[in-house]
Design an enzyme around this catalytic site. Structure first.
Site, PDB file in Angstrom:
ATOM      1  N   CYS A 186      16.854  53.758  46.220  1.00  0.00           N
ATOM      2  CA  CYS A 186      15.651  52.920  46.276  1.00  0.00           C
ATOM      3  C   CYS A 186      14.378  53.743  46.069  1.00  0.00           C
ATOM      4  O   CYS A 186      13.278  53.182  45.967  1.00  0.00           O
ATOM      5  CB  CYS A 186      15.587  52.168  47.606  1.00  0.00           C
ATOM      6  SG  CYS A 186      15.441  53.240  49.062  1.00  0.00           S
ATOM      7  N   CYS A 207      19.376  56.591  51.760  1.00  0.00           N
ATOM      8  CA  CYS A 207      19.102  56.024  53.076  1.00  0.00           C
ATOM      9  C   CYS A 207      20.319  55.236  53.548  1.00  0.00           C
ATOM     10  O   CYS A 207      21.111  54.742  52.744  1.00  0.00           O
ATOM     11  CB  CYS A 207      17.840  55.166  53.072  1.00  0.00           C
ATOM     12  SG  CYS A 207      17.893  53.721  52.007  1.00  0.00           S
ATOM     13  N   CYS A 210      20.859  51.684  52.105  1.00  0.00           N
ATOM     14  CA  CYS A 210      21.361  51.664  50.720  1.00  0.00           C
ATOM     15  C   CYS A 210      22.848  51.998  50.672  1.00  0.00           C
ATOM     16  O   CYS A 210      23.608  51.400  49.899  1.00  0.00           O
ATOM     17  CB  CYS A 210      20.580  52.644  49.854  1.00  0.00           C
ATOM     18  SG  CYS A 210      18.961  52.035  49.320  1.00  0.00           S
ATOM     19  N   CYS A 275      49.739  35.163  50.833  1.00  0.00           N
ATOM     20  CA  CYS A 275      49.894  36.581  51.179  1.00  0.00           C
ATOM     21  C   CYS A 275      49.234  37.479  50.137  1.00  0.00           C
ATOM     22  O   CYS A 275      48.226  38.116  50.392  1.00  0.00           O
ATOM     23  CB  CYS A 275      51.375  36.916  51.308  1.00  0.00           C
ATOM     24  SG  CYS A 275      51.708  38.655  51.663  1.00  0.00           S
ATOM     25  N   HIS A 312      64.351  31.747  44.338  1.00  0.00           N
ATOM     26  CA  HIS A 312      64.895  30.485  43.839  1.00  0.00           C
ATOM     27  C   HIS A 312      66.337  30.342  44.325  1.00  0.00           C
ATOM     28  O   HIS A 312      67.280  30.740  43.655  1.00  0.00           O
ATOM     29  CB  HIS A 312      64.811  30.410  42.310  1.00  0.00           C
ATOM     30  CG  HIS A 312      65.105  31.707  41.613  1.00  0.00           C
ATOM     31  ND1 HIS A 312      66.366  32.257  41.529  1.00  0.00           N
ATOM     32  CD2 HIS A 312      64.272  32.573  40.986  1.00  0.00           C
ATOM     33  CE1 HIS A 312      66.313  33.397  40.853  1.00  0.00           C
ATOM     34  NE2 HIS A 312      65.048  33.615  40.506  1.00  0.00           N
ATOM     35  N   CYS A 348      48.528  14.444  38.668  1.00  0.00           N
ATOM     36  CA  CYS A 348      47.641  14.879  37.588  1.00  0.00           C
ATOM     37  C   CYS A 348      48.217  16.115  36.890  1.00  0.00           C
ATOM     38  O   CYS A 348      48.537  17.114  37.545  1.00  0.00           O
ATOM     39  CB  CYS A 348      46.254  15.189  38.140  1.00  0.00           C
ATOM     40  SG  CYS A 348      45.085  15.741  36.892  1.00  0.00           S
ATOM     41  N   CYS A 355      43.423  31.806  38.781  1.00  0.00           N
ATOM     42  CA  CYS A 355      42.664  32.741  37.946  1.00  0.00           C
ATOM     43  C   CYS A 355      41.561  32.026  37.168  1.00  0.00           C
ATOM     44  O   CYS A 355      40.759  32.671  36.498  1.00  0.00           O
ATOM     45  CB  CYS A 355      43.586  33.466  36.967  1.00  0.00           C
ATOM     46  SG  CYS A 355      44.247  32.422  35.638  1.00  0.00           S
ATOM     47  N   CYS A 360      47.769  22.353  30.640  1.00  0.00           N
ATOM     48  CA  CYS A 360      48.544  21.121  30.774  1.00  0.00           C
ATOM     49  C   CYS A 360      49.872  21.448  31.458  1.00  0.00           C
ATOM     50  O   CYS A 360      50.632  22.293  30.986  1.00  0.00           O
ATOM     51  CB  CYS A 360      48.796  20.502  29.403  1.00  0.00           C
ATOM     52  SG  CYS A 360      49.892  19.057  29.435  1.00  0.00           S
TER      53      CYS A 360
END
Length: 404
Positions: A186, A207, A210, A275, A312, A348, A355, A360
């Site tokens: 600064c 400082c 900062c 997580c 899975h 929908c 991200c 679609c």
């Protein structure tokens, strides 16, 4: 843009972006809405070489008052103009997150940067792609973040902040015999010695305020803090800076140290969205666990290291991937931008990944104007619905006078 600042600097105050009269905000009350202005600049000096600086400001939309304003150097060799812009944007977003801001409007003056962040343009260089990924990751922490393209003169005051950094980026000598020192960030030259922080490896002085701000912004940006002085690559250590840190910042620093110890190509995040713990891909592959099933050290959830999804059950990797690719039996869909797997939670098919990439769910194509047939069908259904509503309204307006 902050009016008072512009008047002080003798710059013409920008015209306000018009807002529909009498309409409530779509993103919460005006007192909770904020504006982010940013600018990254590079300049080549014959004596010092390539210099880069940034200017960032966060304002309250309600009264256009400053909540945060900062300028500084960008200490990266070979930095380009786009990289400087995106780094400035990351710094501003990270600061807004640390201020617990929920709704923010991001003002761009570069159409090409704007298109990249909007996802309508694809980065051609790896560094730009990585910076865009970082920006989108930070944006996900807001309730809403709205990119807005404006004329260059509307961001002139942050341009001045970045320019001031480049112009003043020279070492300021300490005065002999004085107990007061000059902050290298600064440039206040009347700071008492006990309120200064000296970087051990390079002896640059800053400082305490900062340094605290620099550490917080660096950690929120996702990097281990370094010396803020331009061109200096000295690392700050957690032990030496411990007295400047809150418990939360200390935990973040420890996480960043672990993150930097793992090469980018070797990083693996837990597929559990609650997580997202960081792990080493090499260590996971070399694990003594059977097959492709692994477990997260943090949440203890099991996942498939090949498919990069939660385990899975009762399906082989081939069977699982086959089920993902069939629209009629789709359980999960993989984002083409970040490879994250998403399960449809409603009806929908217009899905937004964490991200920021919109696609679609039925076919995986990007959700945009002129995109896949599902998008065109959705637009057509919307138009037909509006026409029907209009016709019903006209019909009622004809019938009602007759009833009276």
């Amino acid at each position: 843009m902050h009016r008072n600042y512009m008047k002080e600097e003798g710059v013409r105050v920008r015209e306000e972006v018009p807002k529909p009269a009498g309409e409530p905000s779509l993103y919460g009350s005006s007192s909770d809405s904020h504006s982010l202005y940013f600018k990254g600049l590079i300049s080549f000096q014959t004596t010092t070489g390539l210099l880069a600086g940034f200017g960032v400001a966060i304002c309250r939309e309600e009264d256009d008052s400053f909540l945060f304003k900062n300028k500084g150097s960008l200490n990266y060799s070979g930095i380009t103009g786009w990289e400087a812009e995106l780094m400035a944007l990351k710094l501003g977003l990270a600061k807004a997150v640390s201020m617990r801001i929920n709704h923010i409007s991001i003002y761009f003056d570069d159409p090409e940067i704007f298109e990249l962040v909007m996802g309508r343009s694809v980065p051609k260089h790896e560094k730009i792609a990585m910076l865009i990924d970082d920006v989108q990751r930070i944006r996900q922490q807001f309730t809403s973040s709205i990119p807005i393209l404006v004329a260059r003169n509307q961001t002139e005051f942050v341009y001045k902040l970045a320019k001031e950094t480049i112009v003043s980026n020279t070492s300021i000598p300490m005065r002999r015999g004085s107990q007061k020192k000059t902050c290298g960030n600064c440039f206040h030259d009347d700071v008492e010695g006990e309120k200064m922080f000296s970087v051990a490896l390079c002896s640059h002085h800053f400082c305490v305020d900062c340094m605290k701000q620099h550490i917080e912004v660096s950690l929120n940006e996702g990097v281990v803090p370094r010396c803020p002085h331009y061109g200096c690559t000295s690392n700050l250590t957690l032990k030496i800076c411990a007295h400047l840190l809150t418990p939360k910042l200390k935990e973040m620093w420890e996480h960043r140290i672990k993150e930097e110890s793992i090469p980018v190509c070797d990083r693996f995040h837990c597929p559990n969205p609650r997580c997202w713990a960081l792990m080493s891909k090499t260590e996971l592959v070399e694990s003594t666990e059977d097959g492709v099933r692994r477990h997260c050290f943090k949440c203890r959830k099991h996942f498939c290291i090949t498919c990069k999804v939660l385990w899975h059950s009762n399906l082989s990797c081939k069977e699982y991937k086959s089920s993902v690719q069939k629209p009629t039996t789709t359980v999960w869909r993989q984002c083409r931008s970040c490879q994250h797997m998403i399960k449809l939670s409603g009806k929908c098919i217009n899905v937004t990944c964490r991200c920021g990439y919109r696609f679609c769910y039925a076919c995986g194509a990007q959700w945009k104007l002129g995109g896949c047939s599902h998008h065109r069908q959705a637009v057509m259904e919307l138009v037909v619905g509006l026409v029907l509503i209009f016709l019903v309204f006209i019909g009622l307006s004809i019938i009602m006078p007759t009833v009276k």
